[in-house]
Every structure is written in C-alpha cells, then in structure tokens.
Motif scaffolding. Structure first.
Motif, PDB file in Angstrom:
ATOM      1  N   LYS A  58       0.821  -1.211   0.000  1.00  0.00           N
ATOM      2  CA  LYS A  58       0.000   0.000   0.000  1.00  0.00           C
ATOM      3  C   LYS A  58       0.853   1.258   0.000  1.00  0.00           C
ATOM      4  CE  LYS A  58      -2.307  -0.914   3.760  1.00  0.00           C
ATOM      5  NZ  LYS A  58      -1.783  -2.255   4.084  1.00  0.00           N
ATOM      6  N   LEU A  59       2.039   1.189   0.584  1.00  0.00           N
ATOM      7  CA  LEU A  59       2.867   2.368   0.745  1.00  0.00           C
ATOM      8  C   LEU A  59       4.181   2.269  -0.028  1.00  0.00           C
ATOM      9  CD1 LEU A  59       2.364   2.746   4.594  1.00  0.00           C
ATOM     10  CD2 LEU A  59       1.031   3.810   2.776  1.00  0.00           C
ATOM     11  N   VAL A  60       5.021   1.331   0.368  1.00  0.00           N
ATOM     12  CA  VAL A  60       6.381   1.253  -0.166  1.00  0.00           C
ATOM     13  C   VAL A  60       6.398   0.866  -1.644  1.00  0.00           C
ATOM     14  CG1 VAL A  60       8.618   0.131   0.058  1.00  0.00           C
ATOM     15  CG2 VAL A  60       7.304   0.716   2.117  1.00  0.00           C
ATOM     16  N   LEU A  61       5.717  -0.232  -1.989  1.00  0.00           N
ATOM     17  CA  LEU A  61       5.747  -0.676  -3.375  1.00  0.00           C
ATOM     18  C   LEU A  61       5.021   0.293  -4.309  1.00  0.00           C
ATOM     19  CD1 LEU A  61       5.355  -4.565  -3.210  1.00  0.00           C
ATOM     20  CD2 LEU A  61       7.417  -3.158  -3.231  1.00  0.00           C
ATOM     21  N   SER A  62       3.963   0.928  -3.825  1.00  0.00           N
ATOM     22  CA  SER A  62       3.263   1.917  -4.646  1.00  0.00           C
ATOM     23  C   SER A  62       4.197   3.083  -4.994  1.00  0.00           C
ATOM     24  CB  SER A  62       2.028   2.443  -3.911  1.00  0.00           C
ATOM     25  OG  SER A  62       1.077   1.418  -3.735  1.00  0.00           O
ATOM     26  N   TRP A  63       4.920   3.569  -3.989  1.00  0.00           N
ATOM     27  CA  TRP A  63       5.871   4.655  -4.249  1.00  0.00           C
ATOM     28  C   TRP A  63       6.978   4.197  -5.184  1.00  0.00           C
ATOM     29  CZ3 TRP A  63      11.105   5.055  -3.594  1.00  0.00           C
ATOM     30  CH2 TRP A  63      11.660   6.315  -3.755  1.00  0.00           C
ATOM     31  N   LEU A  64       7.474   2.996  -4.985  1.00  0.00           N
ATOM     32  CA  LEU A  64       8.568   2.492  -5.805  1.00  0.00           C
ATOM     33  C   LEU A  64       8.150   2.345  -7.265  1.00  0.00           C
ATOM     34  CD1 LEU A  64      11.423   1.353  -6.008  1.00  0.00           C
ATOM     35  CD2 LEU A  64      10.507  -0.896  -5.358  1.00  0.00           C
ATOM     36  N   MET A  65       6.976   1.773  -7.519  1.00  0.00           N
ATOM     37  CA  MET A  65       6.519   1.609  -8.887  1.00  0.00           C
ATOM     38  C   MET A  65       6.260   2.952  -9.551  1.00  0.00           C
ATOM     39  SD  MET A  65       4.086  -1.821  -8.730  1.00  0.00           S
ATOM     40  CE  MET A  65       3.615  -1.684 -10.457  1.00  0.00           C
ATOM     41  N   THR A  66       5.776   3.927  -8.783  1.00  0.00           N
ATOM     42  CA  THR A  66       5.594   5.272  -9.316  1.00  0.00           C
ATOM     43  C   THR A  66       6.936   5.869  -9.727  1.00  0.00           C
ATOM     44  OG1 THR A  66       3.639   5.642  -7.938  1.00  0.00           O
ATOM     45  CG2 THR A  66       4.745   7.587  -8.817  1.00  0.00           C
ATOM     46  N   SER A  67       7.938   5.701  -8.878  1.00  0.00           N
ATOM     47  CA  SER A  67       9.271   6.240  -9.158  1.00  0.00           C
ATOM     48  C   SER A  67       9.909   5.585 -10.382  1.00  0.00           C
ATOM     49  CB  SER A  67      10.179   6.051  -7.940  1.00  0.00           C
ATOM     50  OG  SER A  67       9.655   6.720  -6.813  1.00  0.00           O
ATOM     51  N   LEU A  68       9.564   4.320 -10.635  1.00  0.00           N
ATOM     52  CA  LEU A  68      10.134   3.602 -11.776  1.00  0.00           C
ATOM     53  C   LEU A  68       9.336   3.819 -13.056  1.00  0.00           C
ATOM     54  CD1 LEU A  68      11.043   0.198 -10.067  1.00  0.00           C
ATOM     55  CD2 LEU A  68      12.600   2.052 -10.697  1.00  0.00           C
ATOM     56  N   GLY A  69       8.268   4.606 -12.968  1.00  0.00           N
ATOM     57  CA  GLY A  69       7.496   4.932 -14.161  1.00  0.00           C
ATOM     58  C   GLY A  69       6.505   3.877 -14.578  1.00  0.00           C
ATOM     59  N   ILE A 121      11.989  -8.620  -6.209  1.00  0.00           N
ATOM     60  CA  ILE A 121      11.457  -7.261  -6.382  1.00  0.00           C
ATOM     61  C   ILE A 121      12.593  -6.250  -6.253  1.00  0.00           C
ATOM     62  CG2 ILE A 121       9.902  -5.518  -5.437  1.00  0.00           C
ATOM     63  CD1 ILE A 121       8.040  -7.771  -4.590  1.00  0.00           C
ATOM     64  N   GLY A 122      13.508  -6.482  -5.313  1.00  0.00           N
ATOM     65  CA  GLY A 122      14.666  -5.607  -5.178  1.00  0.00           C
ATOM     66  C   GLY A 122      15.517  -5.589  -6.438  1.00  0.00           C
ATOM     67  N   LEU A 123      15.701  -6.754  -7.059  1.00  0.00           N
ATOM     68  CA  LEU A 123      16.481  -6.830  -8.298  1.00  0.00           C
ATOM     69  C   LEU A 123      15.782  -6.081  -9.430  1.00  0.00           C
ATOM     70  CD1 LEU A 123      17.660 -10.560  -8.213  1.00  0.00           C
ATOM     71  CD2 LEU A 123      19.064  -8.505  -7.842  1.00  0.00           C
ATOM     72  N   VAL A 124      14.452  -6.183  -9.482  1.00  0.00           N
ATOM     73  CA  VAL A 124      13.699  -5.435 -10.482  1.00  0.00           C
ATOM     74  C   VAL A 124      13.905  -3.942 -10.301  1.00  0.00           C
ATOM     75  CG1 VAL A 124      11.367  -4.836 -11.260  1.00  0.00           C
ATOM     76  CG2 VAL A 124      11.957  -7.222 -10.801  1.00  0.00           C
ATOM     77  N   ALA A 125      13.917  -3.498  -9.043  1.00  0.00           N
ATOM     78  CA  ALA A 125      14.042  -2.073  -8.753  1.00  0.00           C
ATOM     79  C   ALA A 125      15.364  -1.485  -9.233  1.00  0.00           C
ATOM     80  CB  ALA A 125      13.885  -1.829  -7.243  1.00  0.00           C
ATOM     81  N   MET A 198      15.840   6.074  -3.199  1.00  0.00           N
ATOM     82  CA  MET A 198      15.739   4.815  -3.922  1.00  0.00           C
ATOM     83  C   MET A 198      16.639   3.747  -3.308  1.00  0.00           C
ATOM     84  SD  MET A 198      14.278   3.096  -6.285  1.00  0.00           S
ATOM     85  CE  MET A 198      13.475   4.335  -7.318  1.00  0.00           C
ATOM     86  N   LEU A 199      17.819   4.149  -2.869  1.00  0.00           N
ATOM     87  CA  LEU A 199      18.743   3.209  -2.239  1.00  0.00           C
ATOM     88  C   LEU A 199      18.141   2.635  -0.967  1.00  0.00           C
ATOM     89  CD1 LEU A 199      21.532   1.870  -2.104  1.00  0.00           C
ATOM     90  CD2 LEU A 199      22.348   3.899  -0.870  1.00  0.00           C
ATOM     91  N   LEU A 200      17.486   3.485  -0.181  1.00  0.00           N
ATOM     92  CA  LEU A 200      16.901   3.036   1.084  1.00  0.00           C
ATOM     93  C   LEU A 200      15.736   2.078   0.853  1.00  0.00           C
ATOM     94  CD1 LEU A 200      16.825   3.219   4.146  1.00  0.00           C
ATOM     95  CD2 LEU A 200      15.377   5.253   3.931  1.00  0.00           C
ATOM     96  N   VAL A 201      14.853   2.419  -0.072  1.00  0.00           N
ATOM     97  CA  VAL A 201      13.706   1.560  -0.332  1.00  0.00           C
ATOM     98  C   VAL A 201      14.158   0.224  -0.917  1.00  0.00           C
ATOM     99  CG1 VAL A 201      11.609   1.293  -1.711  1.00  0.00           C
ATOM    100  CG2 VAL A 201      12.095   3.472  -0.584  1.00  0.00           C
ATOM    101  N   THR A 202      15.099   0.272  -1.862  1.00  0.00           N
ATOM    102  CA  THR A 202      15.603  -0.970  -2.456  1.00  0.00           C
ATOM    103  C   THR A 202      16.326  -1.822  -1.420  1.00  0.00           C
ATOM    104  OG1 THR A 202      15.894   0.166  -4.582  1.00  0.00           O
ATOM    105  CG2 THR A 202      17.015  -1.941  -4.301  1.00  0.00           C
ATOM    106  N   GLY A 203      17.139  -1.178  -0.588  1.00  0.00           N
ATOM    107  CA  GLY A 203      17.822  -1.906   0.475  1.00  0.00           C
ATOM    108  C   GLY A 203      16.838  -2.548   1.434  1.00  0.00           C
ATOM    109  N   GLY A 204      15.719  -1.860   1.683  1.00  0.00           N
ATOM    110  CA  GLY A 204      14.689  -2.417   2.550  1.00  0.00           C
ATOM    111  C   GLY A 204      14.078  -3.688   1.978  1.00  0.00           C
ATOM    112  N   LEU A 205      13.970  -3.749   0.652  1.00  0.00           N
ATOM    113  CA  LEU A 205      13.427  -4.955   0.012  1.00  0.00           C
ATOM    114  C   LEU A 205      14.354  -6.150   0.218  1.00  0.00           C
ATOM    115  CD1 LEU A 205      12.166  -3.413  -3.350  1.00  0.00           C
ATOM    116  CD2 LEU A 205      10.774  -4.108  -1.394  1.00  0.00           C
ATOM    117  N   PHE A 206      15.650  -5.927   0.034  1.00  0.00           N
ATOM    118  CA  PHE A 206      16.602  -7.018   0.247  1.00  0.00           C
ATOM    119  C   PHE A 206      16.656  -7.422   1.725  1.00  0.00           C
ATOM    120  CE2 PHE A 206      18.403  -5.358  -3.790  1.00  0.00           C
ATOM    121  CZ  PHE A 206      18.340  -6.535  -4.523  1.00  0.00           C
ATOM    122  N   LEU A 207      16.540  -6.439   2.618  1.00  0.00           N
ATOM    123  CA  LEU A 207      16.521  -6.745   4.051  1.00  0.00           C
ATOM    124  C   LEU A 207      15.285  -7.553   4.416  1.00  0.00           C
ATOM    125  CD1 LEU A 207      17.930  -6.352   6.764  1.00  0.00           C
ATOM    126  CD2 LEU A 207      16.657  -4.205   7.041  1.00  0.00           C
TER     127      LEU A 207
END
Length: 435
Positions: A58-69, A121-125, A198-207
């Motif tokens: 609802k929050l993190v992935l929505s923002w990430l997909m928006t940022s990736l276009g 998902i982190g690799l996709v990002a 972007m680094l923080l959100v992506t790092g959070g996915l791997f974590l």
C-alpha cells in the motif's frame, strides 16, 4: 541446562501471572517444550512482520513503482494481488496441508519463497523501469502472496499445537511489538534526507527478503508434535467439506461475519488520506504513513495480545467501537471541510491503526481458540478465503468514492464497524477457563 533455565525464566516472566504453569490445551510433551517454542514463535513472527513493514504494498511498493514509471493500472493491482493472493488459495490448499503431520515445514518453505520473491522485487528495482518493471513486480508479489497463503494456513495450527491457549495472544502480540521497533527505525530514516531515497527503499526490500529467510530457518527448529492428518482429501472435495462448517457451526458463521465487517479497518486508510487536504504520494508522506502504522502497532500489539488471551470477543467489540467512532468523525470532518487542518488527520489515522491491530490480534486469537486441533486448519482456510472474496469485492468502494466522494465511503465503513460491534457481541467467550 543453564540456557534452558534462562529460557524458562524469561518465558515465565513474560507469560505467567500466577504460581506455576499449567497447559490446558496441549499435551504434556508439548508443554515441556513450550518455553523454547514460545521464543521461536516470537522470533519468527517478529522477522516476518518486520519484512511486511519493509515491503508494504500500500505504501512502499506503490511509491517504488511510481518512481520507476510503472503505469497507474499496474500500481492499482498491488493491494488486490497481495491480499487476494494470500487469502483466496487457502481453501484449496488446506486439504493438502492437512496431510502433513508436522506443518512447520510448509510454513518454513512458504517463508523462504517469500524471501526470494522480495529479493526479486529488489532486483527489479535496480535493473528495470516502466511497464516491464511494473509487470515484473506484480508477478513477484503474486508469488510472494501465494507463499504467504501457505504460511497462513499452517501457522495457527502449529501455534495451537505448540503454545497453550492462555499464551498464544501474548506470543503474537510480543512479536508485533518487536517488529514495530524495526519498522519505526526504518520509517524515521525514510522520513529524513540522510540516505538516498531509492537506495533506502531498495535496500529495505533485500533486508525484508533476508528476514523471511532467517524466519524460515528459525521456525524449522520448532519442536512440533505429529498432528492429525484426517481430511487430507482432494482440493475440491476438501473445499466442499470446509463449506459445510458454515452450516454446522453457527459460531464460525458469526465470526466470519464479524471479521468481514471489520475489513473496514483495513480498507479505510487510503480513503482517509484521499479526503485529506494534503493527499498525495510524496516521499515525506510515505515515511509518515509507515511511521504512524508502526507506532500504532508498537503501542498496542502487546496489550491487545494479552487482552485477547482473556477475551478475544471483547477485544473485537472494543476495536470495532474505536474504529466506528474514528471513521464517523473522519467522515464528518471531511463533510465540513476541516479534516486537513493541523494534526487532525494524523491523529485519526493513528487511532484507526490501533483499532486495526486490535482487530487483527483479536480475530486471530479467537479463531485459534474456538477451533480444536482437528478443525483449526480448515477453519482458518475457510475464513481467509471468504474474507479474500470480500476484499476483492471491496473494490466497489473506489466506485462509490468516485461517484459520491471519499467521505461517503468512510461513513459506510463507520456503519460496518458499528454492525461489527453487534456481531462480535454475540460470539462465545472461547477463553473460558483461562485467566
């Protein structure tokens, strides 16, 4: 021996409020293993709950997909895929899972797959953009949701076999509080400019992926007694047998009705944000929402868990009351145009998240305690499947909001919460005989 003694002392300090320890719902052999199993449950669940916070669709992935276009249509699939994918398959998988004498292995496998999906998902990002990134994330999230459905079917059954009924809510509540601390730290950093966004959100996915994998390894060490395997029929036949429980057990039917009405607490937050004057998808708003949700969990999870061990029915009643009041107030303030002033919306959102935590812990503890070892897995699968269908049907609220406004949706959800009070009031006290 010293380590075992330390574990026993810690277990008693957390869970025992009278002299001695009596297991009323699990055999003596499982009772002897309960202290160690208790902390393995807490550790595994804390890790997975932390991972959930780091990857929140609802929050993190929505923002990430928006940022990736990624297109809005794909972003809109995130929550339905996540929720329905985790719930709808459970009715069909329950029959197969009942054939396993020790279902901890299925839970561990599901947690492992969730970890790999989060890492994907982190690799996709870091490697894709646009439509391709959007589809890849939706597919990975669907795999994660399916794996989660396996864990959901198995968890309550394993919990019921390894932890006594007077201490199950305490275990899940404590795990929620521990997880909240990690998510709060993440949210605080997320709300600052200390680390590249972007680094923080992506790092959070791997974590999150690592947390699910470690949880799988820890859960596999549980000392679980072999359980009943009757009813492990074909998926379709098991589905029909599960539906018969609705006819035979009126309390189960009332419980599912209560839980269905209380889906309002899960569906309402996006509409609350939408009717606020500062609605949007900014990064600071993302950090605030994650922080508000985590703080509510931290403040309430352990308390709700302890109260659920005494009366899960009353926890659901009170949670529904809190939700009804907050949603009614939010709707009224939106109608009069004062919702966006000052800290009104943040306070209301925080309050609703506290009610939501009560709903989650109350209904989870109630379902485990109302069932026995032979019906627990089937009850869980049936309940979750029906709720999954209701969540899919909840898409109609988007149409109502488009036609009449978000404040009308919130008024309807306030009414649903009010009806949930009446439905929960008629449930039995399944914790009778425990203090």
């Amino acid at each position: 021996m010293a380590s075992r003694s330390t574990t026993e002392k810690a277990f008693q300090a957390i869970t025992i409020d009278d002299e001695g320890r009596v297991c009323a719902d699990i055999p003596e052999s499982a009772c002897n293993q309960e202290p160690g199993n208790f902390f393995k449950h807490v550790g595994s669940l804390a890790l997975t709950k932390s991972a959930d916070g780091l990857i929140d669709p609802k929050l993190v992935l929505s923002w990430l997909m928006t940022s990736l276009g990624a297109p809005v249509a794909l972003i809109g699939l995130l929550v339905p895929v996540r929720e329905a994918g985790a719930l709808l398959p459970q009715l069909l998988t329950a029959g197969f899972l009942r054939r396993l004498q020790r279902r901890k292995w299925a839970w561990a496998a599901g947690s492992l797959v969730q970890g790999l999906a989060a890492a994907a998902i982190g690799l996709v990002a870091i490697s894709m953009t646009g439509v391709a990134a959007g589809w890849a994330m939706v597919i990975a999230l669907a795999i994660l949701a399916l794996a989660r459905s396996i864990c959901s079917v198995c968890y309550k059954d394993v919990l019921g076999k390894t932890i006594d009924k007077s201490r199950r809510g305490t275990a899940t509540g404590l795990a929620g509080s521990i997880a909240s601390v990690s998510v709060i730290v993440y949210a605080l950093i997320l709300s600052s400019n200390l680390v590249d966004r972007m680094l923080l959100v992506t790092g959070g996915l791997f974590l999150a992926g690592a947390a699910w994998i470690v949880a799988a390894l820890l859960f596999a060490t549980l000392q679980e007694e072999a359980g009943a395997t009757e009813g492990g029929k074909t998926a379709l036949k098991e589905a029909f047998n599960n539906f018969s429980y609705l006819r035979d057990d009126r309390q189960l039917l009332r419980f599912i009705l209560t839980r269905g009405l209380l889906t309002a607490t899960a569906l309402a937050p996006p509409f609350m944000i939408a009717v606020g004057s500062e609605a949007g998808e900014g990064y600071d708003k993302l950090g605030f929402l994650v922080l508000a949700s985590a703080l509510a969990s931290l403040c309430s999870s352990f308390v709700w868990g302890r109260l659920s061990d005494r009366s899960s029915r009353k926890v659901m009643v009170f949670s529904a009351l809190v939700a009804a009041v907050i949603l009614a107030v939010t709707s009224w303030l939106a109608f009069v145009g004062t919702l966006g002033g000052g800290f009104i919306l943040p306070v209301l959102l925080f309050g609703l998240m506290i009610a939501y935590q009560g709903v989650r812990l109350g209904r989870s503890t109630h379902l485990v305690d109302m069932a026995d070892k032979d019906t627990r897995a089937a009850y869980t699968a049936l309940s979750n499947t029906i709720i999954g269908l209701l969540l899919l049907a909840g898409g109609v609220f988007s149409l109502i909001a488009n036609w009449f406004g978000g404040e009308v949706v919130l008024a309807i959800m306030a009414g649903m919460s009010g009806l949930a009070i009446l439905a929960a009031w008629g449930l039995e006290e399944v914790q009778r005989g425990t203090k």
